[in-house]
Structure formats: structure tokens, C-alpha cells
Write an enzyme that holds these catalytic residues in place. Structure first.
Site, short mmCIF file in Angstrom:
data_model
loop_
_atom_site.label_atom_id
_atom_site.label_comp_id
_atom_site.label_asym_id
_atom_site.label_seq_id
_atom_site.Cartn_x
_atom_site.Cartn_y
_atom_site.Cartn_z
N SER A 81 -12.45 -1.72 -11.11
CA SER A 81 -12.61 -2.14 -12.50
C SER A 81 -13.37 -1.10 -13.32
CB SER A 81 -13.36 -3.47 -12.57
OG SER A 81 -12.73 -4.45 -11.80
N1 SAH Z 1 -13.91 -5.46 -6.85
C1 SAH Z 1 -13.07 -4.30 -6.62
C2 SAH Z 1 -11.88 -4.24 -7.54
C3 SAH Z 1 -10.91 -5.18 -7.10
S1 SAH Z 1 -9.26 -5.16 -7.64
C4 SAH Z 1 -13.85 -3.02 -6.71
O1 SAH Z 1 -15.04 -3.04 -7.04
O2 SAH Z 1 -13.27 -1.97 -6.41
C5 SAH Z 1 -8.87 -6.73 -6.94
C6 SAH Z 1 -8.80 -6.77 -5.45
O3 SAH Z 1 -8.58 -8.12 -5.07
C7 SAH Z 1 -7.65 -5.95 -4.87
O4 SAH Z 1 -8.13 -5.05 -3.92
C8 SAH Z 1 -6.75 -7.01 -4.24
O5 SAH Z 1 -6.07 -6.58 -3.08
C9 SAH Z 1 -7.76 -8.11 -3.92
N2 SAH Z 1 -7.21 -9.46 -3.75
C10 SAH Z 1 -6.18 -10.03 -4.39
N3 SAH Z 1 -6.00 -11.29 -3.97
C11 SAH Z 1 -6.95 -11.53 -3.03
C12 SAH Z 1 -7.27 -12.66 -2.22
N4 SAH Z 1 -6.58 -13.81 -2.26
N5 SAH Z 1 -8.31 -12.55 -1.37
C13 SAH Z 1 -9.03 -11.40 -1.27
N6 SAH Z 1 -8.75 -10.30 -2.01
C14 SAH Z 1 -7.73 -10.37 -2.89
#
Ligand code: SAH
Length: 230
Positions: A81
Site C-alpha cells: 500500500s
Molecule cells: N499489507 C500488505 C499489502 C497487502 S496487499 C503490505 O504491507 O505489503 C493485500 C494482500 O492480501 C495480498 O498479498 C493478498 O494476497 C492478501 N490476501 C487476499 N485475500 C486474503 C485472505 N483471504 N487471507 C489472507 N491474505 C489475503
């Protein structure tokens, strides 16, 4: 002899302490301009954003842009993000020493690291196995001993370790998963983007008080969709 050792220590510090993190001034500028400059005032959040080396959480080809004002690709169609959004969600969650946090969507591990600078323990779950593995390895190398990371579907939370004072979901869905509401501690705060995962969402803040949950709708945001394991 003692004098010589002191001088040697001073020299090695001048060499290593300065070159240790050549991005420190860029990072401080990021915090001043993009974060404090846009109204984030929680001191713990600002301290954490000044400390965590964001350039070590992005792919090598994006290191030069690590402190720019936007999200960046981290592979597997996912993103880290925008710095402001990380700071905003962190501040909304009211992080403090003594608290336990759960993050859904580890991605690069950056948001988990920012929280881990402040709270006691961060539990984080990632659904893309490769990202889960990479993030866990990165967080270990960086010395974050208070982050527990696992691969899995975060929709169900992490029942064995709840309740959590803080739950941050960094992927969007059209509703807030009930298991996450259930795992929120008394006085706890949950921050999640809710809306159409394909277009725009609203950042929602839930607060649990005396067992009752209140909801606040905040900024419009764009997050990748929350996926489900079949
Ligand atoms: N917080 C992260 C950015 C995340 S982007 C950072 O600091 O880099 C969102 C993430 O959520 C992605 O990596 C995606 O694969 C994950 N995601 C999506 N659905 C999910 C779920 N049901 N459980 C766990 N992770 C999930």
C-alpha cells in the site's frame, strides 16, 4: 589500548552507522511530507514509519521508488500500500505497547513491521503461498521476533490467538467477515476497506465497546480483493 579500541569503534560506527541505511533521509522526508504533512499525528505511528526500511519490502526493481507517494507491485498481482494509507490505518487502530494485533493480507510484510514497532505481538496471515514465505523470511532477517506469520485464508481470523486489540485487513471485500468481529477484543478496533472489491471501497473502523460494535465510515480507498481458499 582502551583508547585505541574506542577510536576503532568510533571509526566503524562512522562507516557502518551512516551507510547502514542510506535511505533514512528520504524516509524522513516521506514521513514529513506525505504523512505528518497530511494530518497523521500519532507519535508512535510516525516513529514506526520513520524506522521501518520500506525499501527492503519492495522488489529490487522498485527500490528507488520505495518512498514515493503510491502503492507498488510486489508480484502475484498484489501491491504494497501507499505509505500514507499504511500510516492512516495504523493510526486508526490506536497501536500501543501491551496490545496484540492481527493483520489479514501480509503481502510484503511492511504493514506488519510498522505495527510490530509499536505493539507487543503481530499475527499476520497471507493467502498467496509464495508471498507468505517471502514475507516470513524477510521479517526474520530484519529481526522482527514479535511477528507470527502464516499462510492461509484470513477470512476466518486466527482463532487460537484471539481476541485481538487490533485487526487490520489490507484487502477489500463487500462485508466484514463475522469471525473477525468475533475475534475483536473488548475495546478493540478493526480497520478494513469495504465495498466493491473491483472498484472503490470505503475504509471502515469498527470499535467494540461492552460487547457492542459501532461503525464509522471514513475515506474512499482502493485495495486488492480479499480472496477465499476454495
Ligand atoms: N499489507 C500488505 C499489502 C497487502 S496487499 C503490505 O504491507 O505489503 C493485500 C494482500 O492480501 C495480498 O498479498 C493478498 O494476497 C492478501 N490476501 C487476499 N485475500 C486474503 C485472505 N483471504 N487471507 C489472507 N491474505 C489475503
Amino acid at each position: 589500548m582502551r583508547g585505541l579500541i574506542t577510536i576503532l569503534l568510533m571509526i566503524s560506527c562512522t562507516v557502518f552507522c551512516q551507510t547502514g541505511d542510506q535511505y533514512e533521509s528520504v524516509r524522513n522526508r516521506m514521513v514529513d511530507d506525505q504523512i505528518a504533512g497530511r494530518g497523521i499525528s500519532d507519535q508512535a505511528t510516525l516513529m514506526a514509519m520513520r524506522k521501518v526500511p520500506r525499501h527492503l519490502f519492495v522488489p529490487a526493481s522498485y527500490v528507488k521508488e520505495a518512498y514515493s507517494d503510491r502503492p507498488l507491485p510486489i508480484g502475484y498481482s498484489q501491491t504494497i500500500s501507499q505509505p500514507f494509507i499504511v500510516a492512516y490505518m495504523t493510526e486508526l487502530s490506536r497501536p500501543a505497547k501491551g496490545k496484540k494485533a492481527l493483520e489479514i493480507g501480509t503481502g510484503s510484510g511492511y504493514q506488519a513491521a510498522v505495527l510490530a514497532e509499536i505493539v507487543d505481538t503481530v499475527y499476520t496471515i497471507e493467502i498467496v503461498p509464495e508471498l507468505a514465505k517471502e514475507a516470513a523470511a524477510r521479517l526474520k532477517v530484519l529481526g522482527y521476533q514479535n511477528i507470527v506469520a502464516k499462510y492461509g485464508d484470513g477470512y476466518k481470523g486466527w482463532p487460537g490467538h484471539g481476541p485481538f486489540d487490533i485487526i487490520i485487513v489490507t484487502a477489500a471485500a463487500d462485508h466484514i467477515p463475522q469471525p473477525l468481529k468475533d475475534q475483536l477484543a473488548e475495546g478493540g478496533r478493526l480497520v478494513m476497506p469495504v465495498g466493491n472489491p473491483a472498484t472503490v471501497q470505503e475504509l471502515i473502523l469498527l470499535i467494540k465497546k461492552k460487547g457492542r460494535i459501532t461503525e464509522q465510515r471514513l475515506e474512499h480507498v482502493f485495495f486488492v480483493p480479499l480472496k477465499r481458499l476454495k
